[in-house]
Design a protein around this motif. Sequence first.
Motif, PDB file in Angstrom:
ATOM      1  N   ARG A 245       0.804  -1.228   0.000  1.00 55.53           N
ATOM      2  CA  ARG A 245       0.000   0.000   0.000  1.00 55.53           C
ATOM      3  C   ARG A 245       0.833   1.273   0.000  1.00 55.53           C
ATOM      4  O   ARG A 245       0.391   2.297  -0.473  1.00 55.53           O
ATOM      5  CB  ARG A 245      -0.967   0.001   1.176  1.00 55.53           C
ATOM      6  CG  ARG A 245      -2.149  -0.878   0.886  1.00 55.53           C
ATOM      7  CD  ARG A 245      -3.304  -0.549   1.756  1.00 55.53           C
ATOM      8  NE  ARG A 245      -3.209  -1.239   3.020  1.00 55.53           N
ATOM      9  CZ  ARG A 245      -4.213  -1.326   3.874  1.00 55.53           C
ATOM     10  NH1 ARG A 245      -5.367  -0.766   3.612  1.00 55.53           N
ATOM     11  NH2 ARG A 245      -4.057  -1.959   5.000  1.00 55.53           N
TER      12      ARG A 245
ATOM     13  N   SER B  14       3.413   1.737  -1.741  1.00 53.97           N
ATOM     14  CA  SER B  14       4.221   1.786  -2.950  1.00 53.97           C
ATOM     15  C   SER B  14       3.353   1.886  -4.199  1.00 53.97           C
ATOM     16  O   SER B  14       3.488   1.087  -5.121  1.00 53.97           O
ATOM     17  CB  SER B  14       5.100   0.536  -3.017  1.00 53.97           C
ATOM     18  OG  SER B  14       5.822   0.493  -4.213  1.00 53.97           O
ATOM     19  N   GLY B  15       2.437   2.831  -4.218  1.00 53.86           N
ATOM     20  CA  GLY B  15       1.646   3.039  -5.426  1.00 53.86           C
ATOM     21  C   GLY B  15       0.488   2.090  -5.570  1.00 53.86           C
ATOM     22  O   GLY B  15      -0.437   2.353  -6.318  1.00 53.86           O
ATOM     23  N   SER B  16       0.578   0.981  -4.843  1.00 51.58           N
ATOM     24  CA  SER B  16      -0.542   0.049  -4.765  1.00 51.58           C
ATOM     25  C   SER B  16      -0.888  -0.626  -6.078  1.00 51.58           C
ATOM     26  O   SER B  16      -2.040  -0.949  -6.326  1.00 51.58           O
ATOM     27  CB  SER B  16      -1.786   0.746  -4.211  1.00 51.58           C
ATOM     28  OG  SER B  16      -1.517   1.222  -2.913  1.00 51.58           O
ATOM     29  N   ARG B  17       0.073  -0.830  -6.939  1.00 52.02           N
ATOM     30  CA  ARG B  17      -0.181  -1.647  -8.114  1.00 52.02           C
ATOM     31  C   ARG B  17      -0.619  -3.026  -7.625  1.00 52.02           C
ATOM     32  O   ARG B  17      -0.118  -3.521  -6.622  1.00 52.02           O
ATOM     33  CB  ARG B  17       1.075  -1.757  -8.968  1.00 52.02           C
ATOM     34  CG  ARG B  17       2.203  -2.507  -8.258  1.00 52.02           C
ATOM     35  CD  ARG B  17       3.517  -2.368  -8.975  1.00 52.02           C
ATOM     36  NE  ARG B  17       3.664  -3.236 -10.107  1.00 52.02           N
ATOM     37  CZ  ARG B  17       4.766  -3.283 -10.866  1.00 52.02           C
ATOM     38  NH1 ARG B  17       5.782  -2.481 -10.623  1.00 52.02           N
ATOM     39  NH2 ARG B  17       4.842  -4.108 -11.889  1.00 52.02           N
TER      40      ARG B  17
END
Lengths: 113, 113
Positions: free
Chosen positions: B95, B97-100
Motif C-alpha cells: 500500500r 508503494s503506489g498500490s499496483r
Amino acid sequence: EPEVTQTPSHQVTQMGQEVILRCVPISNHLYFYWYRQILGQKVEFLVSFYNNEISEKSEIFDDQFSVERPDGSNFTLKIRSTKLEDSAMYFCASRTGPSGEQFFGPGTRLTVL
Amino acid sequence: DQQVKQNSPSLSVQEGRISILNCDYTNSMFDYFLWYKKYPAEGPTFLISISSIKDKNEDGRFTVFLNKSAKHLSLHIVPSQPGDSAVYFCAASVRTSGSRLTFGEGTQLTVNP
C-alpha cells in the motif's frame, strides 16, 4: 451504481499503427490504472496515474506507451506503434484513495494483425 | 512473475457446499490482499479484501483468511451458488508503494446445480 467504462470494446489494427484506448473512470476517483491480460496469461500491471502524472510503471510500459488525462473525465492509453505481442485485453481501473480496492472497466480487446 | 500464485486452475463444487479457493504469495512486502471475480467478456469485479493486520474478513457468504507466516490466503464461499461460477483472481499490493496490484493466474470455479 457508478462504473468504469471503456471504449472501444474491440479494436483491430495493423502492426505499426497507433491506437488509443479510452476509459472513463468513476467520477470521484483520483487514482487511475491500466492493466493488460494476454490470452492465457495473468493480468499484468502497466501504469498508475495520479495528479496528472505517472506514479508508477512496469517494465512493459516502454516508450511505445503513453497515458493522458486530457480532460476531467477521460483517461487514455496510447500505443504508438503496435506490435503483434500487444494483442491483449486492456483493463482500466480507478479508485478513490491511495489504498483500497480498484474498480475495473469491462476491457478493450486489442487485436494487432 | 511468480509473486502471487494460484495453483488450482479449476475447482468444481456442488450447489450449497463450500468453495475454497487458495492463493500463495512470496513477497513479504505485500500488505493488502484482494479477491476479484471475473465473468467472460467483463472486467474483474471486486469481491473482498483483507489487510495484513487481520487474519480474517467476512462479507456475507464470502470470507477471506490470511496466514501471514505461511504467506497463504484463501477465499471461502458458503453456500456456493451456480451464479458464483466464474474465474476468481487473487491479487496483492504494497500500500505504501503506489498500490499496483499483482495478480495470480486465476481459478475457474464451477458450481453445479
